[in-house]
Design a protein around this motif. Structure first.
Motif, short mmCIF file in Angstrom:
data_model
loop_
_atom_site.label_atom_id
_atom_site.label_comp_id
_atom_site.label_asym_id
_atom_site.label_seq_id
_atom_site.Cartn_x
_atom_site.Cartn_y
_atom_site.Cartn_z
N VAL A 219 -84.91 -1.29 -110.91
CA VAL A 219 -84.45 -2.66 -111.20
C VAL A 219 -82.94 -2.67 -111.40
O VAL A 219 -82.23 -3.52 -110.84
CB VAL A 219 -85.16 -3.20 -112.46
N PHE A 220 -82.42 -1.73 -112.18
CA PHE A 220 -80.97 -1.67 -112.43
C PHE A 220 -80.22 -1.33 -111.14
O PHE A 220 -79.12 -1.84 -110.92
CB PHE A 220 -80.66 -0.64 -113.52
N ALA A 221 -80.79 -0.47 -110.31
CA ALA A 221 -80.15 -0.14 -109.04
C ALA A 221 -80.03 -1.38 -108.15
O ALA A 221 -79.00 -1.61 -107.52
CB ALA A 221 -80.94 0.96 -108.33
N ALA A 222 -81.10 -2.20 -108.12
CA ALA A 222 -81.07 -3.43 -107.34
C ALA A 222 -80.04 -4.41 -107.90
O ALA A 222 -79.32 -5.08 -107.15
CB ALA A 222 -82.46 -4.07 -107.32
N LEU A 223 -79.95 -4.48 -109.23
CA LEU A 223 -78.96 -5.37 -109.86
C LEU A 223 -77.53 -4.92 -109.54
O LEU A 223 -76.64 -5.75 -109.34
CB LEU A 223 -79.17 -5.39 -111.38
N ILE A 224 -77.31 -3.62 -109.50
CA ILE A 224 -75.98 -3.10 -109.16
C ILE A 224 -75.63 -3.45 -107.72
O ILE A 224 -74.48 -3.85 -107.42
CB ILE A 224 -75.92 -1.58 -109.39
N LEU A 225 -76.58 -3.33 -106.82
CA LEU A 225 -76.33 -3.71 -105.43
C LEU A 225 -76.03 -5.20 -105.32
O LEU A 225 -75.15 -5.62 -104.55
CB LEU A 225 -77.53 -3.34 -104.56
N LEU A 226 -76.75 -6.00 -106.09
CA LEU A 226 -76.51 -7.45 -106.07
C LEU A 226 -75.11 -7.77 -106.61
O LEU A 226 -74.38 -8.59 -106.03
CB LEU A 226 -77.58 -8.16 -106.91
N ALA A 227 -74.74 -7.12 -107.71
CA ALA A 227 -73.40 -7.35 -108.28
C ALA A 227 -72.31 -6.90 -107.31
O ALA A 227 -71.28 -7.57 -107.16
CB ALA A 227 -73.28 -6.60 -109.61
N THR A 228 -72.54 -5.77 -106.64
CA THR A 228 -71.58 -5.29 -105.65
C THR A 228 -71.43 -6.28 -104.50
O THR A 228 -70.32 -6.55 -104.03
CB THR A 228 -72.03 -3.92 -105.09
N MET A 229 -72.56 -6.83 -104.06
CA MET A 229 -72.53 -7.82 -102.99
C MET A 229 -71.71 -9.04 -103.39
O MET A 229 -70.89 -9.53 -102.60
CB MET A 229 -73.96 -8.25 -102.65
N VAL A 230 -71.90 -9.52 -104.61
CA VAL A 230 -71.16 -10.69 -105.09
C VAL A 230 -69.67 -10.38 -105.16
O VAL A 230 -68.84 -11.20 -104.73
CB VAL A 230 -71.69 -11.13 -106.46
#
Length: 251
Positions: A219-230
Motif C-alpha cells: 500500500v505504501f509503495a503504491a502511495l509513493i508511486l502516486l505521489a511521485t506521479m503527482v
C-alpha cells in the motif's frame, strides 16, 4: 531553467529529509510493520514488485494524462465560448456551478454504471475533476483586461473577436497557465476516485486489494508511486506553461 532545477533539488532534499524522519519514528515508536512499515521495507517492496507496481501505475498515469488533456482542451474551449458569446454564458454558467457542487464520490458510481469498469469512466472522471479549474481560471483571465487596453480596444473599434485575439487572449495566458498547473496536481484524483469505485487495475485497485490483506508495505509503495506521479506531472506542467507567458517574471 535554473530556477526550475533549484526547485526540483529542493523538493528532493525535503523528500530525503521526510524519509529519514519516517525511518527514525518507526524505529523509536516500535509500531508494528503491518500498521506502518519502515522505508526500508517499502523500498524492498518497490524493488521486488517493480514490474507489478509499475504496470498498475502506468494504467493510472494513462488515465490521468488523457483526463488532463481532455480537461484542459474542453475547459479552454468553454472558457473562450463563455466570453465570446454572452448569451451562452447566462445559460452555461449556472449549469457548470451546479455540476461542480456535486461531490466526486457521488458522480463516480454513476459513471462506472454508464461507461463500465474500463478506462472510459476513469478518464471522464479525471476530466471532470480538472475541467472547472481550467474553465474558471481561463475565463477569469479573459474577463480581466487592463483598463488601458480596454480603452485602446474601444478607440480602434475592434470587434469582439479582434479584441479577444489581439488583447484578451495574450493577457489571459498567465491565468491559463495557472489553471494548467492546478489541474496537473488534481488530475490523478479523478482517476484514483474512478478506480476506487470499480476497476480492473490501477494504483487505487492495489490500495483496495492489499489494504484488505493488511499488506501495508505494498500500500505504501503504491502511495509513493502516486505521489511521485503527482510531483513529476506538476513540475512538467510548471516548466511547460512558462512558454505560454514567457514575458511573465517569477520570483
Amino acid at each position: 531553467m535554473t530556477g526550475f532545477l533549484r526547485s526540483v533539488f529542493e523538493t528532493c532534499a525535503i523528500i530525503i529529509g521526510l524519509v529519514f524522519v519516517w525511518h527514525v519514528l518507526v524505529k523509536v515508536s516500535g509500531v508494528e510493520p503491518y500498521m506502518v512499515p519502515g522505508p526500508i521495507a517499502v523500498g524492498e517492496t518497490l524493488w521486488g514488485r517493480a514490474g507489478f507496481l509499475l504496470y498498475h501505475a502506468s494504467i493510472t498515469a494513462y488515465e490521468t494524462l488523457l483526463g488532463l488533456f481532455f480537461g484542459v482542451t474542453f475547459g479552454a474551449i468553454l472558457a473562450v465560448s463563455l466570453w465570446l458569446f454572452p448569451m451562452a454564458r447566462k445559460v452555461t454558467l449556472p449549469v457548470l456551478l451546479v455540476t461542480q457542487s456535486l461531490p466526486v464520490f457521488a458522480i463516480a458510481p454513476v459513471l462506472v454504471l454508464w461507461f463500465g469498469f474500463g478506462l472510459a469512466s476513469k478518464i471522464i472522471m479525471a476530466t471532470l475533476v480538472i475541467f472547472f479549474a481550467i474553465t474558471s481560471t481561463f475565463y477569469d483571465g479573459l474577463r480581466r483586461l487592463d483598463p488601458g487596453l480596454s480603452e485602446l480596444s474601444r478607440l480602434y473599434r475592434l470587434s469582439r473577436f479582434q479584441e479577444f485575439r489581439l488583447l484578451r487572449l495574450p493577457s489571459a495566458m498567465p491565468a491559463f497557465a495557472s489553471g494548467i498547473r492546478i489541474a496537473a496536481a488534481f488530475a490523478p484524483i479523478g482517476a484514483i476516485v474512478g478506480e476506487w469505485v470499480g476497476a480492473k487495475g490501477g494504483l487505487a485497485f492495489i490500495l483496495l486489494q492489499f489494504n484488505a490483506r493488511a499488506q501495508t508495505d505494498v500500500v505504501f509503495a503504491a502511495l509513493i508511486l502516486l505521489a511521485t506521479m503527482v510531483l513529476v506531472l506538476r513540475y512538467v506542467a510548471d516548466y511547460a506553461t512558462r512558454f505560454l507567458a514567457p514575458w511573465q517574471t517569477e520570483d
